[in-house]
Design an enzyme around this catalytic site. Sequence first.
Site, PDB file in Angstrom:
ATOM      1  N   HIS A   9       0.736  -1.098  -0.001  1.00 51.23           N
ATOM      2  CA  HIS A   9       0.049   0.073   0.001  1.00 51.23           C
ATOM      3  C   HIS A   9       0.801   1.353   0.011  1.00 51.23           C
ATOM      4  O   HIS A   9       2.156   1.204   0.500  1.00 51.23           O
ATOM      5  CB  HIS A   9      -0.997  -0.005   1.138  1.00 51.23           C
ATOM      6  CG  HIS A   9      -0.327   0.224   2.561  1.00 51.23           C
ATOM      7  ND1 HIS A   9       0.348   1.246   3.035  1.00 51.23           N
ATOM      8  CD2 HIS A   9       0.059  -1.043   3.405  1.00 51.23           C
ATOM      9  CE1 HIS A   9       0.905   1.097   4.255  1.00 51.23           C
ATOM     10  NE2 HIS A   9       0.831  -0.282   4.356  1.00 51.23           N
ATOM     11  N   ARG A  58      -6.158   0.988   4.215  1.00 52.10           N
ATOM     12  CA  ARG A  58      -4.809   1.661   3.635  1.00 52.10           C
ATOM     13  C   ARG A  58      -4.438   0.800   2.006  1.00 52.10           C
ATOM     14  O   ARG A  58      -4.299   1.272   1.139  1.00 52.10           O
ATOM     15  CB  ARG A  58      -3.776   1.628   4.216  1.00 52.10           C
ATOM     16  CG  ARG A  58      -3.171   0.730   4.794  1.00 52.10           C
ATOM     17  CD  ARG A  58      -2.226   0.985   6.017  1.00 52.10           C
ATOM     18  NE  ARG A  58      -1.480  -0.063   6.750  1.00 52.10           N
ATOM     19  CZ  ARG A  58      -2.044  -0.598   7.915  1.00 52.10           C
ATOM     20  NH1 ARG A  58      -3.336  -0.432   8.399  1.00 52.10           N
ATOM     21  NH2 ARG A  58      -1.264  -1.635   8.459  1.00 52.10           N
ATOM     22  N   GLU A  84      -1.389  -6.685   7.557  1.00 55.53           N
ATOM     23  CA  GLU A  84      -0.141  -6.544   8.232  1.00 55.53           C
ATOM     24  C   GLU A  84       0.149  -7.379   9.257  1.00 55.53           C
ATOM     25  O   GLU A  84      -0.817  -8.013   9.948  1.00 55.53           O
ATOM     26  CB  GLU A  84       0.012  -4.959   8.488  1.00 55.53           C
ATOM     27  CG  GLU A  84       1.343  -4.744   9.169  1.00 55.53           C
ATOM     28  CD  GLU A  84       2.452  -4.994   7.965  1.00 55.53           C
ATOM     29  OE1 GLU A  84       2.760  -6.146   8.059  1.00 55.53           O
ATOM     30  OE2 GLU A  84       3.084  -3.871   7.642  1.00 55.53           O
ATOM     31  N   HIS A 154       0.522  -5.379   2.454  1.00 56.92           N
ATOM     32  CA  HIS A 154       1.297  -4.899   3.657  1.00 56.92           C
ATOM     33  C   HIS A 154       2.775  -5.414   3.463  1.00 56.92           C
ATOM     34  O   HIS A 154       2.888  -6.515   3.153  1.00 56.92           O
ATOM     35  CB  HIS A 154       0.651  -4.961   4.962  1.00 56.92           C
ATOM     36  CG  HIS A 154      -0.952  -4.776   4.943  1.00 56.92           C
ATOM     37  ND1 HIS A 154      -0.976  -3.487   5.286  1.00 56.92           N
ATOM     38  CD2 HIS A 154      -1.838  -5.426   4.630  1.00 56.92           C
ATOM     39  CE1 HIS A 154      -2.353  -3.372   5.216  1.00 56.92           C
ATOM     40  NE2 HIS A 154      -2.792  -4.548   4.738  1.00 56.92           N
TER      41      HIS A 154
END
Length: 204
Positions: A9, A58, A84, A154
Amino acid sequence: MPKLVLVRHGQSVWNLQNRFTGWVDVPLTEKGKEEAYKAGELLKDIRFTVAYTSALTRAQETLKIILETIGLYIPVIKDQALNERHYGALQGLNKDRAREKWGAEIVHLWRRSYDIPPPEGESLKDTAARTIPFLERAILGDIIDGHDVLVVAHGNSLRSIVMYLEKLSPEEIIKVEIPTGTPIVYELDEKCNVVSKEIRNLTE
């Protein structure tokens, strides 16, 4: 030959503030949106038929900008398996303050070791334990069927995928950095072995 493209991202608000983000849902900065747009421009030659992203805003926002920039309207699969790494007690903390609290050496160990998690959080090994089964079950299934696949996720969930694809050791993967918004393009054969790898730099 099908392509698997990985994109971290774009810059988030907490990336900018040097804070541990993990599973906290923070938005992109204006720079992060621009990185996503540039990534889309760099991927216009690939005709993706499916995209995957995490359960976090995100990554979803980055993917949305990339697809809009390319002009593609394709199925998007969102799954927590691509989230993440969970940073536990570190989430929300400024990294410098974390070093003051626990010491630079132990914080470095939590961030960069393969199998030592921060308090109440995940190690990279723990992250891979949820990311890799999803990769094998879902994403590589599309590759085997001949689809070009885009994955926007991520730093650490993508590092676990890179480790799997490139057959890296725990010692090798902890040295790998994945910059925000920078596409990594793999060509895979019918057995999902890497035939080629290209990093498309945003500054080119």
